[in-house]
Design a protein around this motif. Sequence first.
Motif, mmCIF file in Angstrom:
data_model
loop_
_atom_site.group_PDB
_atom_site.id
_atom_site.type_symbol
_atom_site.label_atom_id
_atom_site.label_comp_id
_atom_site.label_asym_id
_atom_site.label_seq_id
_atom_site.Cartn_x
_atom_site.Cartn_y
_atom_site.Cartn_z
ATOM 1 N N ALA A 1 0.841 -1.207 0.000
ATOM 2 C CA ALA A 1 0.000 0.000 0.000
ATOM 3 C C ALA A 1 0.874 1.255 0.000
ATOM 4 O O ALA A 1 0.639 2.194 -0.765
ATOM 5 C CB ALA A 1 -0.931 0.001 1.214
ATOM 6 N N THR A 2 1.900 1.263 0.836
ATOM 7 C CA THR A 2 2.784 2.432 0.932
ATOM 8 C C THR A 2 3.538 2.660 -0.368
ATOM 9 O O THR A 2 3.680 3.787 -0.841
ATOM 10 C CB THR A 2 3.800 2.229 2.080
ATOM 11 N N ALA A 3 4.015 1.561 -0.964
ATOM 12 C CA ALA A 3 4.877 1.684 -2.149
ATOM 13 C C ALA A 3 4.102 1.969 -3.423
ATOM 14 O O ALA A 3 4.579 2.683 -4.297
ATOM 15 C CB ALA A 3 5.685 0.394 -2.313
ATOM 16 N N VAL A 4 2.903 1.425 -3.542
ATOM 17 C CA VAL A 4 2.229 1.403 -4.848
ATOM 18 C C VAL A 4 0.941 2.220 -4.894
ATOM 19 O O VAL A 4 0.639 2.856 -5.900
ATOM 20 C CB VAL A 4 1.932 -0.070 -5.256
ATOM 21 N N ALA A 5 0.175 2.219 -3.792
ATOM 22 C CA ALA A 5 -1.156 2.846 -3.843
ATOM 23 C C ALA A 5 -1.062 4.357 -3.956
ATOM 24 O O ALA A 5 -0.136 4.979 -3.441
ATOM 25 C CB ALA A 5 -1.945 2.481 -2.588
ATOM 26 N N ASP A 6 -2.037 4.955 -4.663
ATOM 27 C CA ASP A 6 -2.139 6.412 -4.577
ATOM 28 C C ASP A 6 -3.284 6.787 -3.633
ATOM 29 O O ASP A 6 -3.486 7.951 -3.334
ATOM 30 C CB ASP A 6 -2.308 7.078 -5.961
ATOM 31 N N SER A 7 -4.009 5.746 -3.174
ATOM 32 C CA SER A 7 -5.119 6.000 -2.266
ATOM 33 C C SER A 7 -5.368 4.749 -1.434
ATOM 34 O O SER A 7 -5.320 3.634 -1.961
ATOM 35 C CB SER A 7 -6.345 6.353 -3.118
ATOM 36 N N VAL A 8 -5.587 4.925 -0.126
ATOM 37 C CA VAL A 8 -5.888 3.786 0.754
ATOM 38 C C VAL A 8 -7.260 4.023 1.383
ATOM 39 O O VAL A 8 -7.543 5.119 1.886
ATOM 40 C CB VAL A 8 -4.827 3.615 1.867
ATOM 41 N N ILE A 9 -8.101 2.990 1.317
ATOM 42 C CA ILE A 9 -9.445 3.066 1.894
ATOM 43 C C ILE A 9 -9.489 2.141 3.101
ATOM 44 O O ILE A 9 -9.047 0.985 3.021
ATOM 45 C CB ILE A 9 -10.499 2.632 0.856
ATOM 46 N N ASP B 1 -4.344 9.530 0.931
ATOM 47 C CA ASP B 1 -3.122 9.062 0.275
ATOM 48 C C ASP B 1 -2.323 8.269 1.313
ATOM 49 O O ASP B 1 -2.495 8.471 2.523
ATOM 50 C CB ASP B 1 -2.316 10.249 -0.260
ATOM 51 N N PRO B 2 -1.457 7.339 0.871
ATOM 52 C CA PRO B 2 -0.777 6.443 1.823
ATOM 53 C C PRO B 2 -0.014 7.179 2.926
ATOM 54 O O PRO B 2 -0.077 6.776 4.087
ATOM 55 C CB PRO B 2 0.187 5.635 0.938
ATOM 56 N N HIS B 3 0.683 8.255 2.572
ATOM 57 C CA HIS B 3 1.490 8.951 3.584
ATOM 58 C C HIS B 3 0.610 9.418 4.743
ATOM 59 O O HIS B 3 0.887 9.130 5.917
ATOM 60 C CB HIS B 3 2.228 10.139 2.956
ATOM 61 N N ASN B 4 -0.473 10.125 4.415
ATOM 62 C CA ASN B 4 -1.348 10.651 5.470
ATOM 63 C C ASN B 4 -2.165 9.558 6.148
ATOM 64 O O ASN B 4 -2.458 9.640 7.337
ATOM 65 C CB ASN B 4 -2.273 11.731 4.900
ATOM 66 N N PHE B 5 -2.508 8.531 5.376
ATOM 67 C CA PHE B 5 -3.294 7.429 5.949
ATOM 68 C C PHE B 5 -2.519 6.759 7.085
ATOM 69 O O PHE B 5 -3.068 6.499 8.155
ATOM 70 C CB PHE B 5 -3.632 6.400 4.867
ATOM 71 N N PHE B 6 -1.226 6.490 6.842
ATOM 72 C CA PHE B 6 -0.432 5.784 7.858
ATOM 73 C C PHE B 6 0.141 6.710 8.925
ATOM 74 O O PHE B 6 0.253 6.332 10.078
ATOM 75 C CB PHE B 6 0.693 4.987 7.184
#
Length: 254
Positions: free
Chosen positions: A213-221, A233-238
Amino acid sequence: MSSAEKTKTNGSEIMITIESMHKWFGDFHVLKNINLEVKRGAKIVICGPSGSGKSTLIRCINRLEEHQQGSIVVDGTELTSDLKNIEIVRSEVGMVFQHFNLFPHLTALENCTLAPIWVRKTPKAEAEDSAMEYLKRVKIPEQANKYPGQLSGGQQQRVAIARSLCMNPRIMLFDEPTSALDPEMIKEVLEVMTELAESGMTMLVVTHEMGFATAVADSVIFMDEGEIIERNDPHNFFKNPQHERTKLFLSQIL
């Protein structure tokens, strides 16, 4: 203007539009008021605890599960009980399952050529050439004439990805593609998926692989109890989850 017309109008951009979608299994309200827009080329990872509705959501996108309320439009075609529409969507949407779902009595190559020959009416020699190209792409051309039972789990999953790609899908759905694999095989499947993402494929991936998710996704739900709780986005999600339930989930898996 209907959702289908809107999606057609923005055909170049929006691949999937889900509006006010609900699904029940009997009395169990498994998906609640799902609203989701997926742009062409998007890489979306869907995570959440077991039973949160993640797999059901992506199975609704190609009508493996039927939604009871709201609308789902895939590349300009609305999913209804109209079989013609379902066929159109399924011919454009590839699906990779947790347990591979390969035909055990067919070789890797035959698994890959079956749908192009029967559904797309591709001549056999052309289908085989194309299948070999995709088996090369997932790095197992030498396994083409082996049966699924002769392959490792990681190899079977890579055949399953090649099989989907043989239909030239515009969208790929992955339902926990690594959760049935041994740790050493997870990496080889994720590498193929990462390569696919880099090629511009629109992808929705249900997974617990947060590194992917961190490396590839542009969006995490993040889903919980049938609802989309958070999308970022992964950065803010995690690093900066907004919702208490997201924080709790991340504290348990990271």
